[in-house]
Design an enzyme around this catalytic site. Structure first.
Site, PDB file in Angstrom:
ATOM      1  N   PHE A 105      11.651  14.968  11.171  1.00  0.00           N
ATOM      2  CA  PHE A 105      10.448  14.162  11.338  1.00  0.00           C
ATOM      3  C   PHE A 105      10.719  12.962  12.255  1.00  0.00           C
ATOM      4  O   PHE A 105       9.913  12.620  13.112  1.00  0.00           O
ATOM      5  CB  PHE A 105       9.984  13.715   9.951  1.00  0.00           C
ATOM      6  CG  PHE A 105       8.603  13.155   9.927  1.00  0.00           C
ATOM      7  CD1 PHE A 105       7.547  13.864  10.497  1.00  0.00           C
ATOM      8  CD2 PHE A 105       8.342  11.927   9.341  1.00  0.00           C
ATOM      9  CE1 PHE A 105       6.265  13.350  10.489  1.00  0.00           C
ATOM     10  CE2 PHE A 105       7.058  11.403   9.327  1.00  0.00           C
ATOM     11  CZ  PHE A 105       6.022  12.117   9.903  1.00  0.00           C
ATOM     12  N   HIS A 159       4.044  -0.992   3.519  1.00  0.00           N
ATOM     13  CA  HIS A 159       3.227   0.225   3.385  1.00  0.00           C
ATOM     14  C   HIS A 159       4.194   1.386   3.175  1.00  0.00           C
ATOM     15  O   HIS A 159       5.029   1.665   4.041  1.00  0.00           O
ATOM     16  CB  HIS A 159       2.407   0.432   4.666  1.00  0.00           C
ATOM     17  CG  HIS A 159       1.567   1.672   4.671  1.00  0.00           C
ATOM     18  ND1 HIS A 159       0.353   1.764   4.024  1.00  0.00           N
ATOM     19  CD2 HIS A 159       1.759   2.886   5.257  1.00  0.00           C
ATOM     20  CE1 HIS A 159      -0.172   2.966   4.217  1.00  0.00           C
ATOM     21  NE2 HIS A 159       0.662   3.670   4.958  1.00  0.00           N
ATOM     22  N   THR A 177      -3.912  10.335   5.003  1.00  0.00           N
ATOM     23  CA  THR A 177      -3.843  10.702   6.422  1.00  0.00           C
ATOM     24  C   THR A 177      -4.936  11.697   6.785  1.00  0.00           C
ATOM     25  O   THR A 177      -5.554  12.328   5.919  1.00  0.00           O
ATOM     26  CB  THR A 177      -2.469  11.297   6.799  1.00  0.00           C
ATOM     27  OG1 THR A 177      -2.295  12.515   6.084  1.00  0.00           O
ATOM     28  CG2 THR A 177      -1.346  10.341   6.487  1.00  0.00           C
ATOM     29  N   SER A 234       0.828  -1.204   0.000  1.00  0.00           N
ATOM     30  CA  SER A 234       0.000   0.000   0.000  1.00  0.00           C
ATOM     31  C   SER A 234       0.862   1.254   0.000  1.00  0.00           C
ATOM     32  O   SER A 234       2.070   1.199   0.297  1.00  0.00           O
ATOM     33  CB  SER A 234      -0.913  -0.015   1.219  1.00  0.00           C
ATOM     34  OG  SER A 234      -0.167  -0.283   2.382  1.00  0.00           O
ATOM     35  N   ASP A 275      -2.162  12.797  16.314  1.00  0.00           N
ATOM     36  CA  ASP A 275      -1.234  13.613  17.106  1.00  0.00           C
ATOM     37  C   ASP A 275      -1.910  14.894  17.536  1.00  0.00           C
ATOM     38  O   ASP A 275      -2.652  15.504  16.783  1.00  0.00           O
ATOM     39  CB  ASP A 275       0.026  13.913  16.284  1.00  0.00           C
ATOM     40  CG  ASP A 275       1.037  12.789  16.434  1.00  0.00           C
ATOM     41  OD1 ASP A 275       1.097  12.213  17.544  1.00  0.00           O
ATOM     42  OD2 ASP A 275       1.725  12.487  15.461  1.00  0.00           O
TER      43      ASP A 275
HETATM   44  P1  FAD Z   1      -2.725   4.950  20.466  1.00  0.00           P
HETATM   45  O1  FAD Z   1      -2.682   3.539  20.044  1.00  0.00           O
HETATM   46  O2  FAD Z   1      -3.971   5.472  21.085  1.00  0.00           O
HETATM   47  O3  FAD Z   1      -1.480   5.167  21.454  1.00  0.00           O
HETATM   48  C1  FAD Z   1      -1.031   6.483  21.776  1.00  0.00           C
HETATM   49  C2  FAD Z   1      -0.123   6.450  22.994  1.00  0.00           C
HETATM   50  O4  FAD Z   1      -0.906   6.203  24.158  1.00  0.00           O
HETATM   51  C3  FAD Z   1       0.944   5.358  23.012  1.00  0.00           C
HETATM   52  O5  FAD Z   1       2.060   5.860  23.711  1.00  0.00           O
HETATM   53  C4  FAD Z   1       0.298   4.215  23.787  1.00  0.00           C
HETATM   54  O6  FAD Z   1       1.279   3.396  24.405  1.00  0.00           O
HETATM   55  C5  FAD Z   1      -0.539   4.988  24.796  1.00  0.00           C
HETATM   56  N1  FAD Z   1      -1.807   4.346  25.149  1.00  0.00           N
HETATM   57  C6  FAD Z   1      -2.682   3.716  24.336  1.00  0.00           C
HETATM   58  N2  FAD Z   1      -3.767   3.316  25.023  1.00  0.00           N
HETATM   59  C7  FAD Z   1      -3.591   3.721  26.295  1.00  0.00           C
HETATM   60  C8  FAD Z   1      -4.364   3.614  27.492  1.00  0.00           C
HETATM   61  N3  FAD Z   1      -5.556   2.999  27.494  1.00  0.00           N
HETATM   62  N4  FAD Z   1      -3.872   4.156  28.636  1.00  0.00           N
HETATM   63  C9  FAD Z   1      -2.670   4.794  28.651  1.00  0.00           C
HETATM   64  N5  FAD Z   1      -1.883   4.910  27.551  1.00  0.00           N
HETATM   65  C10 FAD Z   1      -2.348   4.389  26.394  1.00  0.00           C
HETATM   66  N6  FAD Z   1      -1.258  10.906  12.843  1.00  0.00           N
HETATM   67  C11 FAD Z   1      -2.220  11.755  12.400  1.00  0.00           C
HETATM   68  O7  FAD Z   1      -2.452  12.790  13.034  1.00  0.00           O
HETATM   69  N7  FAD Z   1      -2.936  11.484  11.265  1.00  0.00           N
HETATM   70  C12 FAD Z   1      -2.726  10.360  10.542  1.00  0.00           C
HETATM   71  O8  FAD Z   1      -3.384  10.122   9.526  1.00  0.00           O
HETATM   72  C13 FAD Z   1      -1.725   9.442  10.977  1.00  0.00           C
HETATM   73  N8  FAD Z   1      -1.469   8.272  10.328  1.00  0.00           N
HETATM   74  C14 FAD Z   1      -0.565   7.371  10.831  1.00  0.00           C
HETATM   75  C15 FAD Z   1      -0.386   6.139  10.191  1.00  0.00           C
HETATM   76  C16 FAD Z   1       0.520   5.206  10.682  1.00  0.00           C
HETATM   77  C17 FAD Z   1       0.674   3.887   9.987  1.00  0.00           C
HETATM   78  C18 FAD Z   1       1.286   5.503  11.845  1.00  0.00           C
HETATM   79  C19 FAD Z   1       2.288   4.531  12.384  1.00  0.00           C
HETATM   80  C20 FAD Z   1       1.107   6.729  12.488  1.00  0.00           C
HETATM   81  C21 FAD Z   1       0.177   7.659  11.999  1.00  0.00           C
HETATM   82  N9  FAD Z   1      -0.057   8.883  12.646  1.00  0.00           N
HETATM   83  C22 FAD Z   1      -1.004   9.760  12.172  1.00  0.00           C
HETATM   84  C23 FAD Z   1       0.671   9.227  13.864  1.00  0.00           C
HETATM   85  C24 FAD Z   1      -0.103   8.757  15.099  1.00  0.00           C
HETATM   86  O9  FAD Z   1      -1.357   9.374  15.151  1.00  0.00           O
HETATM   87  C25 FAD Z   1       0.716   9.124  16.313  1.00  0.00           C
HETATM   88  O10 FAD Z   1       1.845   8.300  16.403  1.00  0.00           O
HETATM   89  C26 FAD Z   1      -0.053   9.194  17.596  1.00  0.00           C
HETATM   90  O11 FAD Z   1       0.780   9.847  18.552  1.00  0.00           O
HETATM   91  C27 FAD Z   1      -0.472   7.838  18.164  1.00  0.00           C
HETATM   92  O12 FAD Z   1      -1.485   7.289  17.445  1.00  0.00           O
HETATM   93  P2  FAD Z   1      -1.960   5.768  17.741  1.00  0.00           P
HETATM   94  O13 FAD Z   1      -3.156   5.524  16.927  1.00  0.00           O
HETATM   95  O14 FAD Z   1      -0.816   4.841  17.622  1.00  0.00           O
HETATM   96  O15 FAD Z   1      -2.364   5.949  19.288  1.00  0.00           O
END
Ligand code: FAD
Length: 281
Positions: free
Chosen positions: A209, A259, A42, A9, A102
């Site tokens: 980045f 990806h 994104t 992808s 983020d």
């Molecule tokens: P989560 O899985 O919610 O985790 C976030 C943090 O919180 C981690 O440190 C985790 O350990 C912790 N955590 C999770 N659950 C809990 C809980 N219940 N209690 C306490 N701590 C917890 N960003 C954007 O803004 N837009 C995008 O489109 C985007 N696309 C991305 C695509 C990919 C493939 C990747 C790898 C990243 C992308 N990001 C994007 C970045 C991403 O949003 C950030 O890395 C963000 O900080 C974490 O997102 P996540 O979904 O992994 O969060």
């Protein structure tokens, strides 16, 4: 019916200007010739590119590509997410990338800032098994995580909530990925974990980045890249070698797909695709 696997992808981000979008349309048309399994777009967690994401997704899907929108609660309430889910389903989209997103720097946490596992739960609650849900994971540990083990336990929460497959943050150290796979397997995580691949096209941008998102550029690579200075074509040729080799190692070691973070450029992804003979897959 949602797809059951998650192979090769390519990711875009919504451009901020009309000129950027015209350029991306050409990039999409070129990369569509490679027949990736899907494109993803994104989503600005602060809502900045919310309509941009939706518009690009619908446009490229209507042009015949399979497109997976990224989605997060961010500052959005549930009704808005539900509306998007319906819109995407009506457009025949059956794959999503579910994220926390983020927090925009300086803006503080939005009122409805929620973990990705909650979004996965919500999507399943509202749309059952319709969507194939991708989530993010971090072989080199998410920068805000308390520990590697805690981060993986939260990754598992997303899987338990119904994620079908995962895409990793990019990395240049294959061992980090294989160790991560191994550990996840021992924690009972069995979904496909697809490596996210960042081509090397511009050292300064990559360094900036990487420090923000917690991806390591190994010292040997950093030192070599620094030496190219203004020699952009030299840097790109070297970067292509390094990333091709990384992808080969990952695929040989059992990675279920790749990806590509295209950064809205076609050149590197096209060359990697050819080097890896992905069109023959
Ligand atoms: P989560 O899985 O919610 O985790 C976030 C943090 O919180 C981690 O440190 C985790 O350990 C912790 N955590 C999770 N659950 C809990 C809980 N219940 N209690 C306490 N701590 C917890 N960003 C954007 O803004 N837009 C995008 O489109 C985007 N696309 C991305 C695509 C990919 C493939 C990747 C790898 C990243 C992308 N990001 C994007 C970045 C991403 O949003 C950030 O890395 C963000 O900080 C974490 O997102 P996540 O979904 O992994 O969060």
């Amino acid at each position: 019916m949602a797809p059951s696997h998650s192979p090769f992808s390519i990711e875009f981000y919504p451009p901020r200007t009309a000129a950027g979008e015209t350029k991306l349309d050409a990039v999409h048309a070129e990369l569509a010739q490679l027949h990736p399994d899907f494109f993803s777009v994104t989503y600005g967690a602060g809502g900045s590119t919310k309509s941009g994401t939706q518009q690009l997704v619908l446009k490229y899907q209507a042009q015949g590509s399979q497109v997976a929108p990224h989605l997060s609660f961010g500052g959005t309430d549930e009704d808005e997410v539900l509306e998007l889910l319906r819109l995407y389903r009506d457009a025949g989209i059956n794959r999503l990338v579910a994220l926390r997103g983020d927090i925009p720097s300086g803006g503080g946490a939005p009122a409805h800032y929620r973990y990705a596992s909650e979004l996965v739960e919500y999507i399943r609650q509202e749309t059952g098994d319709y969507f194939h849900i991708e989530v993010a994971c971090y072989p080199e540990v998410h920068p805000e995580a308390k520990s590697f083990a805690a981060d993986v336990s939260y990754f598992k929460q997303k899987v338990d909530a119904g994620a079908n497959s995962a895409i990793t943050q990019y990395f240049y150290n294959a061992d980090a990925y294989f160790r991560f796979l191994d550990y996840c397997g021992k924690q009972g995580i069995t979904i496909p974990i697809v490596p996210g691949i960042m081509p090397i096209t511009n050292y300064e941008n990559l360094a900036r980045f990487s420090s923000k998102c917690g991806a390591e550029i190994p010292l040997w690579l950093r030192r070599r890249l620094e030496e190219f200075d203004d020699d952009l074509s030299g840097l790109r040729a070297f970067g292509l070698d390094v990333v091709t080799e990384l992808c080969e190692k990952l695929l040989a070691g059992g990675a279920p797909g790749l990806h590509f973070y295209s950064m809205n450029l076609s050149g590197s992804v096209t060359k990697l695709w050819k080097n890896l003979s992905l069109s023959d897959r």
